[in-house]
Design an enzyme around this catalytic site. Sequence first.
Site: not given
Ligand code: F6P
Length: 527
Positions: A189, A195, A247-248, A333, A364, A493
């Site tokens: 987003k 990452e 995002g979620r 979250e 199990h 972060k």
């Molecule tokens: O660190 C949390 C977060 O902001 C989530 O809410 C989001 O889904 C994820 O990181 C990824 O964010 P982006 O889509 O901006 O890379």
Amino acid sequence: MWDALKTAAEAGRDRSILDLFDADADRAEAFSVTALDLLFDYSKTQIDTATRDVLIALARAAYVEARRDSMFSGTKINDTEGRAVLHTALRNLDGDPVMVDGQDVIPGVLDTLARMETVANDVRASDFTDVVNIGIGGSDLGPAMAYLALAPYCDGPRCHFVSNVDAADIADTLRGCDPEKTLFIVASKTFTTIETMTNARTARAWLQEHGVSTDGRFIALSSNADAASEWGIPSERVLGFEDWVGGRYSMWGPIGLSLMIAIGPDAFKAFLRGGQAMDRHFRSAALHENMPVMLALVGIWHNQGLGHATRAVLPYDNRLSRLPAYLQQLEMESNGKSVAMDGTSLTVHSGPVVWGEPGTNGQHAFYQLIHQGTRVIPCEFMVAAEGHEADLRHHHELLIANCLAQSEALLRGRSLDEARAIMAKKGLTGDELERQARHRVFPGNRPSTTLMMPKLTPEVLGQIIALYEHRVFVEGVILGINSFDQWGVELGKELATSLGPLVSGDAPADDKDGSTQALLGYVKRYS
Ligand code: F6P
């Protein structure tokens, strides 16, 4: 408003669920909600009619219906970020207008959906054999979960999901891919997540190392088209979405592109229709017949009422193996916060710890603790009446039998007398009989709910995901929190950014605590 819940919890904590069934032959029906294709049974809990009235009063006191209507109408209910919350608009296939800042957002949504279809059809018709979605959190978990869940409907290229900054993730994925035939989707987003951007750069370098042009091999899914184009993905290859999609909550739009490529646009739209149908139910059903509301109220009862700090999500469906992880982000979250909308501290606990694994595997592994541990863990079972492997129906019958057996075992338990009788039958007597019997007692009276579905189709999955989204919303409204921000992930972060140079270089770590300095020292010794 919490006092009535507290009183109800004191009265209901030790209530016998079996007695409730004995007293009411219709309990299973009276304490279930049916909506669309789903049946949600919460009769195996301590909730009785009076408790339910208290819970519904709690929802009313929090103005759940008014807040719900505000959300659907585009009011900026995410008020720590000044944003509307309109993931529901992404599945508004009928085009009913939704206004944000005086503008109808639906034409844009439908236009993007049409662009997604074109892209998906092109990729499905192309030579690409592998699609790698690079994203994390909400830009990964939704499509990754649904790709597995809907495996029987996948007839497009193989999809992979790379999320972790651990090089193992992308290295293991790319090892099985042909650079000439691999398409990368960079899903972010913000288009700044460290990452994702690190993995995207590694993917680009991998193509270059193999002498393959990056042209036409990257698509971006982002609200930040400028950053994507700066990174080298031209605007015609960017599918955008607005800041009113959290995002979620984003798998219904461009973030779902990998899923659409895998199952095809028609099945993807069936998934959207399932979500849209749940929206309509949520907006129109009376509170006690409203599935998301009752799912939320059962959650509030167990967590804020009875004080059970976790809940287990136990899908009896191997293809729902990533659902617990998906729900962890969605629920934790969204509702893992200590401060109410007005800035005051919460006077009750925030959302619960959500965890789980598919049955029967979990049986199990960790069910021992669920049955005989000292803590009560409310369990949320789910199972389909029918599986996809029609020729292996006996597997599915066993799966259902196990699911029902677990909720029955939690409910009934096994008394000391029953355990003694079992030991006596085995020939034990005296102190040894007594000792062994005690190990075989199950306290029982442990609550669980069961969500039944006919079959895990795209449409049913859409219903389930929207059901849980609205559940989280209702719980958040009752807690008085903003379920749509996530400030709690920021500090880590920031510190990771400041620690980077300390790990890779020789910068002094004097301002770090003793533990962090020692751990850095260990890394330096061994790297
Ligand atoms: O660190 C949390 C977060 O902001 C989530 O809410 C989001 O889904 C994820 O990181 C990824 O964010 P982006 O889509 O901006 O890379």
